[in-house]
Design an enzyme around this catalytic site. Structure first.
Site, PDB file in Angstrom:
ATOM      1  N   GLY A  58      45.885  50.910  42.725  1.00  0.00           N
ATOM      2  CA  GLY A  58      44.839  51.715  42.095  1.00  0.00           C
ATOM      3  C   GLY A  58      43.802  52.074  43.143  1.00  0.00           C
ATOM      4  CB  ILE A  68      40.629  47.881  44.201  1.00  0.00           C
ATOM      5  CG1 ILE A  68      39.376  48.111  43.344  1.00  0.00           C
ATOM      6  CG2 ILE A  68      40.417  46.686  45.137  1.00  0.00           C
ATOM      7  CD1 ILE A  68      39.098  47.018  42.320  1.00  0.00           C
ATOM      8  NE  ARG A  74      50.354  51.314  35.285  1.00  0.00           N
ATOM      9  CZ  ARG A  74      49.189  51.388  34.666  1.00  0.00           C
ATOM     10  NH1 ARG A  74      49.123  51.319  33.371  1.00  0.00           N
ATOM     11  NH2 ARG A  74      48.073  51.537  35.352  1.00  0.00           N
ATOM     12  NE  ARG A 103      39.707  40.488  34.747  1.00  0.00           N
ATOM     13  CZ  ARG A 103      38.860  41.148  35.545  1.00  0.00           C
ATOM     14  NH1 ARG A 103      38.908  40.990  36.853  1.00  0.00           N
ATOM     15  NH2 ARG A 103      37.946  41.951  35.025  1.00  0.00           N
ATOM     16  CD  GLU A 151      38.133  33.681  36.738  1.00  0.00           C
ATOM     17  OE1 GLU A 151      37.091  34.324  36.494  1.00  0.00           O
ATOM     18  OE2 GLU A 151      39.066  34.143  37.393  1.00  0.00           O
ATOM     19  CG  HIS A 159      36.096  36.653  39.066  1.00  0.00           C
ATOM     20  ND1 HIS A 159      36.819  36.673  37.901  1.00  0.00           N
ATOM     21  CD2 HIS A 159      36.015  37.950  39.458  1.00  0.00           C
ATOM     22  CE1 HIS A 159      37.155  37.910  37.597  1.00  0.00           C
ATOM     23  NE2 HIS A 159      36.669  38.713  38.534  1.00  0.00           N
ATOM     24  CB  ILE A 160      32.417  36.353  44.672  1.00  0.00           C
ATOM     25  CG1 ILE A 160      33.409  35.888  45.752  1.00  0.00           C
ATOM     26  CG2 ILE A 160      31.689  35.192  44.026  1.00  0.00           C
ATOM     27  CD1 ILE A 160      32.737  35.283  46.988  1.00  0.00           C
ATOM     28  N   GLY A 161      34.632  39.131  43.763  1.00  0.00           N
ATOM     29  CA  GLY A 161      35.123  40.390  44.352  1.00  0.00           C
ATOM     30  C   GLY A 161      34.055  41.463  44.500  1.00  0.00           C
TER      31      GLY A 161
HETATM   32  C1  GLV Z   1      35.588  41.979  37.954  1.00  0.00           C
HETATM   33  O1  GLV Z   1      36.514  41.223  38.043  1.00  0.00           O
HETATM   34  C2  GLV Z   1      35.728  43.316  37.478  1.00  0.00           C
HETATM   35  O2  GLV Z   1      36.700  43.609  36.760  1.00  0.00           O
HETATM   36  O3  GLV Z   1      34.862  44.126  37.780  1.00  0.00           O
HETATM   37  C1  GLV Z   2      41.773  48.691  39.259  1.00  0.00           C
HETATM   38  O1  GLV Z   2      41.428  47.525  39.197  1.00  0.00           O
HETATM   39  C2  GLV Z   2      41.589  49.469  40.470  1.00  0.00           C
HETATM   40  O2  GLV Z   2      42.355  49.227  41.411  1.00  0.00           O
HETATM   41  O3  GLV Z   2      40.651  50.287  40.519  1.00  0.00           O
END
Ligand code: GLV
Ligand code: GLV
Length: 328
Positions: free
Chosen positions: A156, A158, A178, A238, A267, A286-288
């Site tokens: 996606g 990201i 996909r 996730r 979590e 979970h600090i992305g």
């Molecule tokens: C965090 O995990 C988000 O989905 O923004």
């Molecule tokens: C979905 O999480 C993306 O990659 O934007």
């Protein structure tokens, strides 16, 4: 009368001030404690809007209780905490915060990859514990990242910018998704593969797929066994996409070399979590998307979406587009 917005987590003053310009604002008082379910169920009865976070489970019970509820602005790109069908049936718009967190989350995913490959957390602890006695030829020797193959599962927004970072490290880029991603193929030389091919070829398997019915439990023991023995697994999307027991067994048995995890099945996890007992696991809470700039931008996006809904404009990042067909 101003619409009533219930905010399920304590947010910074500047955001509350912005909300107060247009709404009555009620807010859970704690930043690091989730709003109790019974409080959420009570507050939703009066609220016209909710500003939620990913630990808030938004299901039929909540939507049925929200008689006035028009919109939920979820402060995340992911919305697996929300039952979209139920929201649409109850005529509630669901909005998320994509785009503003793309680069920030990709930075973290790539940092986690680097940290795991180069054993940075273990090495930093080693120095802090006073264990550094001398330079040694193989001391904390990790594995190279440059010129290796990265396998991105979930190409996606990201995933695409993670691929961009990988290109800067001269990595070969393969991906599974996909749909084909022509831009990534043309601009970054990314090659599309089946999941099995990717698992067999990648030195780094990086999971960035959203959690859906299709991706839940996607990584079982079988998938880890298909990876190279020196492969490193990274998960920055996730937790429930991975069977954690299978991952634990794979790491212990040497099916794969290491894992870098920003997300977990349930979590938060405590210090007694089995995966934390393994030296070859780097774990983050979970600090992305957790930079000051990006977290504020996510909150601002939530505010923008609320404003659009109450002004009868289409919100910028509406998730359940079908809710419009239920609109009275
Ligand atoms: C965090 O995990 C988000 O989905 O923004
Ligand atoms: C979905 O999480 C993306 O990659 O934007």
């Amino acid at each position: 009368m101003k619409p009533l917005v219930y905010v399920t987590r304590k947010l910074p003053e500047e955001i509350v001030a912005r909300l107060k310009e247009n709404y009555e604002v009620d807010m859970w008082s704690k930043e690091d404690v989730q709003v109790p379910r019974e409080v959420l169920l009570e507050k939703v009865q009066e609220a016209d809007a909710l500003l939620t976070v990913i630990s808030d489970r938004m299901d039929e019970e909540v939507f049925a209780a929200g008689k006035n509820l028009k919109v939920v602005a979820n402060m995340a790109v992911g919305y697996d905490n929300i039952d979209l069908d139920s929201a649409s049936r109850h005529n509630v718009a669901i909005c998320n915060t994509p785009d503003v967190l793309t680069d920030t989350t990709a930075d973290l995913a790539f940092a986690l990859l680097l940290a795991t490959a180069r054993r940075m957390i273990e090495a930093a602890e080693f120095v802090k514990q006073g264990e550094w006695k001398s330079w040694s030829p193989m001391l904390l020797a990790g594995t190279d990242v440059h010129h290796k193959t990265i396998g991105i599962v979930g190409m996606g927004k990201i995933g695409t910018v993670v691929a961009k970072r990988a290109a800067g490290f001269d990595m070969e880029i393969i991906y599974h998704n996909r749909n084909r991603h022509e831009v990534a193929e043309e601009m970054l030389g990314a090659r599309y593969c089946s999941l099995d091919e990717l698992l067999g070829e990648a030195d780094f398997v990086v999971c960035l797929a959203p959690l859906t019915k299709e991706t839940k439990g996607m990584f079982q023991r079988e998938q880890f066994q298909k990876m190279k023995k020196d492969a490193i697994f990274i998960n920055a999307s996730r937790g429930p996409i991975v069977n954690e027991e299978a991952l634990y067994e794979a790491l212990q048995a040497g099916d794969i070399a290491a894992a870098g995890l920003d997300v977990f099945n349930e979590e938060p996890i405590g210090a007694d979590h089995p995966l934390l007992q393994l030296k070859n696991v780097v774990a983050l809470p979970h600090i992305g998307s957790a930079t000051k700039e990006t977290r504020i931008a996510m909150m601002e996006t939530c505010c923008d979406n609320l404003e659009a809904i109450f002004a009868d404009r289409a919100p910028k990042t509406l998730v359940n587009k079908d809710f419009l067909s239920y609109r009275r």
